[in-house]
Design an enzyme around this catalytic site. Structure first.
Site, short mmCIF file in Angstrom:
data_model
loop_
_atom_site.label_atom_id
_atom_site.label_comp_id
_atom_site.label_asym_id
_atom_site.label_seq_id
_atom_site.Cartn_x
_atom_site.Cartn_y
_atom_site.Cartn_z
N ARG A 1 -5.40 12.89 9.46
CA ARG A 1 -5.56 12.11 10.69
C ARG A 1 -6.39 12.89 11.71
O ARG A 1 -7.20 12.31 12.44
CB ARG A 1 -4.19 11.73 11.26
CG ARG A 1 -3.55 10.67 10.41
CD ARG A 1 -2.07 10.50 10.68
NE ARG A 1 -1.54 9.51 9.74
CZ ARG A 1 -0.26 9.34 9.48
NH1 ARG A 1 0.65 10.10 10.08
NH2 ARG A 1 0.15 8.43 8.62
N GLU B 1 -5.50 6.04 6.59
CA GLU B 1 -4.70 7.20 7.02
C GLU B 1 -3.64 6.81 8.06
O GLU B 1 -3.30 7.61 8.94
CB GLU B 1 -5.59 8.32 7.56
CG GLU B 1 -6.57 8.88 6.56
CD GLU B 1 -5.85 9.34 5.30
OE1 GLU B 1 -6.27 8.90 4.21
OE2 GLU B 1 -4.90 10.11 5.39
N TRP C 1 -6.31 1.57 -3.05
CA TRP C 1 -7.25 2.12 -2.07
C TRP C 1 -7.46 3.62 -2.22
O TRP C 1 -7.73 4.32 -1.24
CB TRP C 1 -6.82 1.80 -0.62
CG TRP C 1 -6.92 0.35 -0.32
CD1 TRP C 1 -5.91 -0.50 -0.07
CD2 TRP C 1 -8.13 -0.43 -0.28
NE1 TRP C 1 -6.40 -1.77 0.13
CE2 TRP C 1 -7.76 -1.74 0.00
CE3 TRP C 1 -9.48 -0.12 -0.48
CZ2 TRP C 1 -8.69 -2.78 0.10
CZ3 TRP C 1 -10.40 -1.14 -0.37
CH2 TRP C 1 -10.00 -2.46 -0.09
N ILE C 2 -7.36 4.13 -3.44
CA ILE C 2 -7.51 5.57 -3.64
C ILE C 2 -8.99 5.93 -3.72
O ILE C 2 -9.69 5.58 -4.68
CB ILE C 2 -6.75 6.03 -4.90
CG1 ILE C 2 -5.30 5.50 -4.87
CG2 ILE C 2 -6.78 7.54 -5.00
CD1 ILE C 2 -4.51 5.86 -3.63
#
Lengths: 126, 244
Positions: free
Chosen positions: B103, B223, B19-20
């Protein structure tokens, strides 16, 4: 016999959608608010007209990158090293503006500015 | 798990990353790996296109954030010079300093996502006629629209305060976690109501709301998931860690 007519109020124009109900954009200093407005104009005029088509086709609009560079928001809220600087509030408002048009585009910039550049900025040394 | 092993002036990285974002096309990646010697997480700058043993497969057929190109990275005996190691990143705590800021940003992004969906739904409801009147004049539609702007305004107040806390030097991991959890969950509610207002058109990409609806699912999860943020908040408010 007179005709009874009912007063019909003329239709007034309906208000445009407003998502700043508590005037929070006014918490930004004028120079940072101007940057946010520039980002909003870019997103509405350059990204919004094309982005759904890219989204449907699973493709990234590489041809928009030179215009993104022109916006001058690379490294926003980071000081030095050729970064844009500014407050962390400015970074937040910019990310909110971009996601308002396309969350993919804000994620692309979040990965670039936050995860990649941010890791070097926070944990790197000169 | 991705591991790092020191070998003279270089490090040898092995493992996988999923998931980069931007990975299928970017030139440079930051790879976090656990040092087998001290069990601490360390960060490395890796050049994607010229480093032997580094490969990326694009993740296909996503239904959210479809414009973002995500990659599955494989590292097989990738050699990275010591000078490419992030010298200030020597533990997971140092990684968490980065995550706090990302975040922070996702809380803003999810609020923007909700704003986009709300604006599209409001405009639609002002134009869409039913029984000769705009559906925005109906009580049940106004109830949904009011709930949406309430969610958005509450999220905005939270994230503006979050920025003030940072400026005052008080922004903690728990503050950022609470913002991320609250704003993404309220975004999820808001985009669902937007989709509902559009009826069948809410599942057609051309009307924009479907894009926000799907994209929010990724914001809610990446995140650090909603539940992970709540464990960070839970530790802060109880004084007890529930992490295993």
């Amino acid at each position: 016999m007179p005709t009874v007519t009912k007063d019909v109020k003329p239709h007034k124009p309906l208000p445009a959608p407003n998502t700043d109900f508590y005037y929070l954009y006014e918490t930004l200093p004028a120079e940072e608010l101007a940057i946010v407005k520039r980002v909003r104009e870019f997103m509405e005029t350059k990204v919004e007209p094309v982005i759904t088509d890219y989204w449907v086709r699973d493709e990234f609009p590489f041809e928009l990158l030179p215009a993104v560079k022109e916006l001058g928001i690379g490294g926003v809220a980071m000081k030095g090293y050729g970064c844009a600087g500014g407050s962390l509030a400015l970074l937040g408002f910019i990310q909110m503006e971009i996601a308002r048009i396309d969350p993919s585009f804000s994620t692309f910039l979040g990965v670039h500015n936050g995860l990649a550049m941010g890791s070097i900025y926070i944990d790197g040394l000169d | 798990m991705t591991t790092a092993k020191r070998d003279g002036d270089t490090w040898i990285l092995n493992g996988e990353k999923r998931w980069i974002g931007n990975a299928p096309w970017c030139d440079v990646s930051i790879i976090w790996a656990r040092d087998v010697a001290d069990n601490q997480v360390k960060g490395f700058i890796v050049e994607n296109k010229t480093t032997p043993g580094f490969s990326v497969d694009k993740i296909e057929n996503k239904v959210a954030l479809k414009v973002v190109q995500n990659g599955h990275i494989t590292l097989k005996d990738v050699r990275v010079p010591e000078e490419n190691r992030l010298q200030g990143g020597n533990s997971f705590r140092d990684t968490a300093r980065v995550l706090k800021m990302t975040r922070y940003a996702v809380a803003w992004m999810s609020t923007g996502c909700a704003m986009g969906a709300y604006e599209a739904a409001l405009k639609y409801s002002q134009e869409r006629l039913q029984f000769g009147k705009p559906i925005a004049s109906f009580q049940l539609i106004q109830d949904l629209l009011a709930r949406m702007i309430e969610n958005i305004t509450a999220s905005q107040c939270l994230i503006v305060r979050q920025a003030q806390l940072h400026a005052e030097g008080k922004l903690s991991d728990a503050h950022a976690a609470l913002s991320k959890a609250f704003c993404t969950s309220k975004c999820r509610e808001t985009v669902a109501w937007a989709r509902e207002i559009l009826g069948g058109n809410g599942i057609v990409a051309d009307y924009k709301v479907a894009r926000f609806f799907n994209d929010c699912e990724a914001l809610y999860t990446y995140e650090g998931t909603f539940q992970m943020q709540n464990l960070i908040v839970g530790k802060a408010i109880t004084g007890l860690s529930a992490f295993l």
